[in-house]
Design a protein around this motif. Structure first.
Motif, PDB file in Angstrom:
ATOM      1  N   VAL A 204      -2.901  14.679   0.294  1.00  0.00           N
ATOM      2  CA  VAL A 204      -2.644  13.304  -0.130  1.00  0.00           C
ATOM      3  C   VAL A 204      -3.605  12.912  -1.243  1.00  0.00           C
ATOM      4  CG1 VAL A 204      -2.624  10.879   0.600  1.00  0.00           C
ATOM      5  CG2 VAL A 204      -1.756  12.659   2.148  1.00  0.00           C
ATOM      6  N   ASN A 205      -3.052  12.363  -2.326  1.00  0.00           N
ATOM      7  CA  ASN A 205      -3.865  11.832  -3.428  1.00  0.00           C
ATOM      8  C   ASN A 205      -4.099  10.335  -3.278  1.00  0.00           C
ATOM      9  OD1 ASN A 205      -1.802  13.988  -5.261  1.00  0.00           O
ATOM     10  ND2 ASN A 205      -3.960  14.407  -4.898  1.00  0.00           N
ATOM     11  N   SER A 206      -3.040   9.593  -2.958  1.00  0.00           N
ATOM     12  CA  SER A 206      -3.168   8.144  -2.813  1.00  0.00           C
ATOM     13  C   SER A 206      -1.960   7.598  -2.062  1.00  0.00           C
ATOM     14  CB  SER A 206      -3.291   7.457  -4.176  1.00  0.00           C
ATOM     15  OG  SER A 206      -2.113   7.653  -4.934  1.00  0.00           O
ATOM     16  N   VAL A 207      -2.120   6.379  -1.530  1.00  0.00           N
ATOM     17  CA  VAL A 207      -1.038   5.636  -0.874  1.00  0.00           C
ATOM     18  C   VAL A 207      -0.959   4.288  -1.572  1.00  0.00           C
ATOM     19  CG1 VAL A 207      -0.146   4.687   1.284  1.00  0.00           C
ATOM     20  CG2 VAL A 207      -1.507   6.795   1.319  1.00  0.00           C
ATOM     21  N   GLU A 208       0.207   3.962  -2.120  1.00  0.00           N
ATOM     22  CA  GLU A 208       0.318   2.752  -2.928  1.00  0.00           C
ATOM     23  C   GLU A 208       1.521   1.913  -2.509  1.00  0.00           C
ATOM     24  OE1 GLU A 208      -0.136   3.479  -7.103  1.00  0.00           O
ATOM     25  OE2 GLU A 208      -1.498   5.179  -6.775  1.00  0.00           O
ATOM     26  N   HIS A 209       1.385   0.596  -2.686  1.00  0.00           N
ATOM     27  CA  HIS A 209       2.426  -0.375  -2.333  1.00  0.00           C
ATOM     28  C   HIS A 209       2.961  -1.006  -3.620  1.00  0.00           C
ATOM     29  CE1 HIS A 209       1.347  -0.689   2.101  1.00  0.00           C
ATOM     30  NE2 HIS A 209       0.335   0.005   1.596  1.00  0.00           N
ATOM     31  N   TYR A 210       4.289  -1.127  -3.725  1.00  0.00           N
ATOM     32  CA  TYR A 210       4.917  -1.735  -4.892  1.00  0.00           C
ATOM     33  C   TYR A 210       6.011  -2.701  -4.454  1.00  0.00           C
ATOM     34  CZ  TYR A 210       2.998   2.494  -7.114  1.00  0.00           C
ATOM     35  OH  TYR A 210       2.180   3.511  -7.531  1.00  0.00           O
ATOM     36  N   ASN A 211       6.116  -3.805  -5.190  1.00  0.00           N
ATOM     37  CA  ASN A 211       7.297  -4.635  -5.031  1.00  0.00           C
ATOM     38  C   ASN A 211       8.524  -3.831  -5.451  1.00  0.00           C
ATOM     39  OD1 ASN A 211       9.391  -6.621  -6.352  1.00  0.00           O
ATOM     40  ND2 ASN A 211       8.157  -7.877  -4.967  1.00  0.00           N
ATOM     41  N   LYS A 212       9.627  -3.959  -4.721  1.00  0.00           N
ATOM     42  CA  LYS A 212      10.794  -3.128  -5.001  1.00  0.00           C
ATOM     43  C   LYS A 212      11.325  -3.327  -6.417  1.00  0.00           C
ATOM     44  CE  LYS A 212      12.519  -2.375  -0.320  1.00  0.00           C
ATOM     45  NZ  LYS A 212      13.648  -2.548   0.635  1.00  0.00           N
ATOM     46  N   ARG A 214       9.405  -3.681  -9.001  1.00  0.00           N
ATOM     47  CA  ARG A 214       8.404  -3.189  -9.957  1.00  0.00           C
ATOM     48  C   ARG A 214       7.977  -1.764  -9.637  1.00  0.00           C
ATOM     49  NH1 ARG A 214       4.436  -8.552 -10.306  1.00  0.00           N
ATOM     50  NH2 ARG A 214       6.029 -10.000 -11.091  1.00  0.00           N
ATOM     51  N   LEU A 215       8.849  -0.988  -9.060  1.00  0.00           N
ATOM     52  CA  LEU A 215       8.536   0.400  -8.748  1.00  0.00           C
ATOM     53  C   LEU A 215       8.361   1.190 -10.045  1.00  0.00           C
ATOM     54  CD1 LEU A 215       8.349   2.412  -6.293  1.00  0.00           C
ATOM     55  CD2 LEU A 215      10.723   3.018  -6.814  1.00  0.00           C
ATOM     56  N   PRO A 216       7.220   1.902 -10.248  1.00  0.00           N
ATOM     57  CA  PRO A 216       7.016   2.694 -11.483  1.00  0.00           C
ATOM     58  C   PRO A 216       7.879   3.960 -11.457  1.00  0.00           C
ATOM     59  CG  PRO A 216       5.151   2.979 -10.015  1.00  0.00           C
ATOM     60  CD  PRO A 216       6.043   1.955  -9.358  1.00  0.00           C
ATOM     61  N   ILE A 217       9.081   3.857 -11.971  1.00  0.00           N
ATOM     62  CA  ILE A 217      10.061   4.935 -11.863  1.00  0.00           C
ATOM     63  C   ILE A 217       9.533   6.239 -12.448  1.00  0.00           C
ATOM     64  CG2 ILE A 217      12.398   5.655 -12.478  1.00  0.00           C
ATOM     65  CD1 ILE A 217      12.283   3.356 -10.480  1.00  0.00           C
ATOM     66  N   GLN A 218       8.924   6.171 -13.637  1.00  0.00           N
ATOM     67  CA  GLN A 218       8.456   7.392 -14.299  1.00  0.00           C
ATOM     68  C   GLN A 218       7.382   8.088 -13.481  1.00  0.00           C
ATOM     69  OE1 GLN A 218       9.714   8.901 -16.874  1.00  0.00           O
ATOM     70  NE2 GLN A 218       8.164  10.528 -16.892  1.00  0.00           N
ATOM     71  N   LYS A 242      20.536  -7.853   3.797  1.00  0.00           N
ATOM     72  CA  LYS A 242      20.632  -6.595   3.064  1.00  0.00           C
ATOM     73  C   LYS A 242      19.379  -6.303   2.243  1.00  0.00           C
ATOM     74  CE  LYS A 242      25.680  -6.691   2.594  1.00  0.00           C
ATOM     75  NZ  LYS A 242      26.816  -6.642   1.640  1.00  0.00           N
ATOM     76  N   GLN A 243      18.512  -7.303   2.084  1.00  0.00           N
ATOM     77  CA  GLN A 243      17.298  -7.089   1.288  1.00  0.00           C
ATOM     78  C   GLN A 243      16.276  -6.254   2.037  1.00  0.00           C
ATOM     79  OE1 GLN A 243      16.538 -11.345   0.411  1.00  0.00           O
ATOM     80  NE2 GLN A 243      16.674 -10.759  -1.760  1.00  0.00           N
ATOM     81  N   GLY A 244      16.208  -6.405   3.347  1.00  0.00           N
ATOM     82  CA  GLY A 244      15.236  -5.646   4.133  1.00  0.00           C
ATOM     83  C   GLY A 244      13.818  -6.086   3.827  1.00  0.00           C
ATOM     84  N   TYR A 245      12.924  -5.102   3.618  1.00  0.00           N
ATOM     85  CA  TYR A 245      11.531  -5.394   3.314  1.00  0.00           C
ATOM     86  C   TYR A 245      11.351  -5.633   1.818  1.00  0.00           C
ATOM     87  CZ  TYR A 245      10.038  -4.153   8.038  1.00  0.00           C
ATOM     88  OH  TYR A 245       9.854  -4.127   9.399  1.00  0.00           O
ATOM     89  N   SER A 246      10.273  -6.316   1.466  1.00  0.00           N
ATOM     90  CA  SER A 246      10.031  -6.679   0.056  1.00  0.00           C
ATOM     91  C   SER A 246       9.443  -5.536  -0.765  1.00  0.00           C
ATOM     92  CB  SER A 246       9.079  -7.881  -0.009  1.00  0.00           C
ATOM     93  OG  SER A 246       7.816  -7.551   0.594  1.00  0.00           O
ATOM     94  N   ASP A 247       8.762  -4.591  -0.115  1.00  0.00           N
ATOM     95  CA  ASP A 247       8.012  -3.576  -0.851  1.00  0.00           C
ATOM     96  C   ASP A 247       8.469  -2.163  -0.517  1.00  0.00           C
ATOM     97  OD1 ASP A 247       6.571  -5.726  -1.766  1.00  0.00           O
ATOM     98  OD2 ASP A 247       4.837  -5.370  -0.450  1.00  0.00           O
ATOM     99  N   ASN A 248       7.956  -1.247  -1.334  1.00  0.00           N
ATOM    100  CA  ASN A 248       8.032   0.186  -1.055  1.00  0.00           C
ATOM    101  C   ASN A 248       6.627   0.723  -0.867  1.00  0.00           C
ATOM    102  OD1 ASN A 248      10.804   0.452  -3.236  1.00  0.00           O
ATOM    103  ND2 ASN A 248      10.868   1.023  -1.088  1.00  0.00           N
TER     104      ASN A 248
END
Length: 261
Positions: A204-212, A214-218, A242-248
């Motif tokens: 594991v390098n890191s664990v990060e949270h993103y708003n759905k 604003r997910l950094p696709i690249q 249908k929205q579920g949770y706010s983040d990934n």
């Protein structure tokens, strides 16, 4: 007739002296080498000096350069003899039978079958998932919420690029396979058993949270600099419907080794 007219005498024509030519003047003779109506001709360009017979420009320089390279070659051969170094090897790479040098392992393609994360007590089978109807990455069906899903449109774990494995955080009945995923820490290990009876080991390098939105696709899907793994689940605030949770929640991990299953 008026007296003034009578007094006028007719014009007298005086003959020229003998030997004088009368009539229109002849055209002047043109100067040799130029047109009679052109100006003064431009000066002729000076001819470059001819080289001395028997010598050519640059010959001395080429001979000096050749002697310099010959001297360097002899010096290098002398160094090789004194140090037991093989001079031709300085200009050749490793033998063709040697594997290409890498600072990290790379595995051949092989479908993942099982996921193990000892630090959060995950040991789950892996099924294939594709794209949902809206174009996003699909997830395992709810009746199989304790299983992880490998996105079959990307690399297999151990290949160059980011292999993606997704899973549910929970359902109405309770926690699911990735419920404790946000608790992972950098340096912890993840193992993926593959169909070729090998186990790819990731760190594991890191664990990060993103708003759905604003997910950094690249960064998540487009980094092909080395073999890596992405674990993804939902997190943040429950929005309902249908929205579920706010983040990934995204876990970034890199391949560090492999072993036999």
């Amino acid at each position: 007739m008026p007296e003034s007219v009578i007094r006028k005498r007719p014009a007298q024509i005086v003959a020229p002296p003998p030997g004088v030519i009368t009539g229109p003047l002849p055209a002047p003779r043109p100067a040799p080498g130029r047109h009679p109506f052109r100006g003064t001709p431009p000066p002729k360009p000076k001819q470059p000096p001819r080289p001395i017979r028997g010598k050519r420009p640059g010959t001395v320089g080429l001979i000096a350069l050749a002697l310099l390279f010959l001297g360097l070659f002899c010096v290098a051969m002398g160094i090789g003899a004194a140090t037991s170094a093989h001079f031709p090897d300085w200009f050749s790479g490793p033998a063709r039978t040697d594997p290409p040098p890498r600072s990290f392992p790379v595995l051949d393609p092989s479908r993942p079958q099982r996921l193990s994360i000892p630090s959060i007590k995950v040991d789950a089978p892996i099924l294939d998932v594709g794209r949902a109807s809206d174009g996003s990455i699909d997830v395992p069906p709810l009746q199989r919420h304790d299983e992880a899903g490998w996105f079959d449109g990307g690399p297999t774990p151990g290949q160059f690029g980011p292999a993606l494995i997704v899973g549910h955080a929970d359902t109405r009945t309770g926690p699911s396979v990735f419920y404790h995923l946000p608790q992972l820490k950098a340096g912890q290990k993840i193992e993926v058993e593959r169909s070729d009876r090998s186990i790819a080991i990731f760190e594991v390098n890191s664990v990060e949270h993103y708003n759905k939105g604003r997910l950094p696709i690249q960064r998540v899907y487009g980094d092909f600099s080395r073999p890596s793994l992405r674990l993804m689940t939902c997190g943040g605030t429950w929005l309902g419907g249908k929205q579920g949770y706010s983040d990934n929640v995204v876990v970034y991990a890199s391949l560090v080794g492999s072993k036999k299953a």
